[in-house]
Enzyme design. Structure first.
Site, short mmCIF file in Angstrom:
data_model
loop_
_atom_site.label_atom_id
_atom_site.label_comp_id
_atom_site.label_asym_id
_atom_site.label_seq_id
_atom_site.Cartn_x
_atom_site.Cartn_y
_atom_site.Cartn_z
N ILE A 62 0.89 -1.16 0.00
CA ILE A 62 0.00 0.00 0.00
C ILE A 62 0.93 1.21 0.00
O ILE A 62 1.91 1.24 0.73
CB ILE A 62 -0.93 -0.08 1.22
N SER A 63 0.67 2.19 -0.85
CA SER A 63 1.59 3.33 -1.00
C SER A 63 1.72 4.13 0.28
O SER A 63 0.83 4.13 1.14
CB SER A 63 1.10 4.28 -2.10
N GLN A 64 2.82 4.85 0.34
CA GLN A 64 3.10 5.83 1.41
C GLN A 64 1.92 6.83 1.46
O GLN A 64 1.40 7.20 0.41
CB GLN A 64 4.37 6.51 0.95
#
Ligand code: SAH
Length: 216
Positions: A62-64
């Protein structure tokens, strides 16, 4: 000692998102509302608000938080818009878009992630998000056109079916790169049949795997 997710999230919004220039009140409100710690594996929920991507299983991440906020701001979503997301993953980005009032369609190629995201989104109250298990580089033609398309995995180029399924006046965002795991964020705008592309800074995403993406 038990973590306080509300305080951690508030701090994330202040220090990682607002401080770096994401100013859209709608994006900031959505990032404040969605409980990110419930989208990562339970053992990792204590670090969900850290300034980095988080593993979600099956080699995916899951992206930053900042990247989610930046892409959402660049997408320029307004309530009622039909938005297609490629790469459901945990469902976090889909929840952020739904929280902003978008009509969200999201496609994932890994069955377990697709099923987990479906259960999670229903449990947390985002029942109206539509999910599909498929190769998202083909888009979701039955529901096209889309006002906005966001690809949350990095591919070698913009998949042609996605461009076809973008409405006139639409915006598409995708990390594109000649090598795997290093991309630039490309923003594609369609206006009166003309396509304009603009590249933003460097990003790192997991691979977009599929017919119009990387080989498995
Ligand atoms: N947006 C997600 C994170 C995405 S990680 C979130 O908020 O959690 C990237 C996801 O894209 C992974 O789950 C990966 O399996 C998926 N993916 C990669 N190629 C794909 C394709 N062709 N179609 C659909 N999903 C794809």
């Amino acid at each position: 000692m038990k973590i306080d997710p509300v305080r951690k999230r508030e701090r994330m919004v202040r220090e990682q998102i607002e401080a770096r220039g994401v100013a859209s009140p709608e994006v900031v409100a959505a990032m404040r509302a969605v409980p990110r710690h419930l989208f990562v594996q339970e053992a990792l929920s204590g670090q969900a608000y850290d300034d980095r991507p988080q593993p979600i299983g099956f080699g995916q991440t899951i992206s930053q938080p900042y990247i989610v906020a930046l892409m959402t701001e660049l997408l320029d979503v307004r309530p009622g818009m039909k938005v297609l997301e490629i790469g459901t993953g945990s469902g976090y980005q889909a929840a952020v878009l739904a929280e902003m009032g978008a009509d969200v369609y999201t496609v994932e190629r890994i069955k377990e992630l697709h099923q987990q995201a479906r259960e999670r989104l229903a449990r947390l109250g985002w029942r109206f998000v539509k999910l599909k298990l498929d190769d998202g580089t083909m888009g979701w033609p039955e529901e096209a056109p889309y006002d906005r398309i966001i690809v949350t995995a990095g591919g070698p180029s913009v998949p042609a079916p996605l461009l076809d399924q973008l409405a006139d006046g639409g915006v598409l965002i995708i990390p594109v790169g000649g090598t795997r795991r290093m991309q630039t964020l490309r923003i594609v705008r369609k206006e009166k049949g003309l396509v304009r592309e603009e590249d933003r800074g460097g990003v790192m995403f997991v691979d977009l795997v599929g017919k119009h993406g990387w080989e498995e």
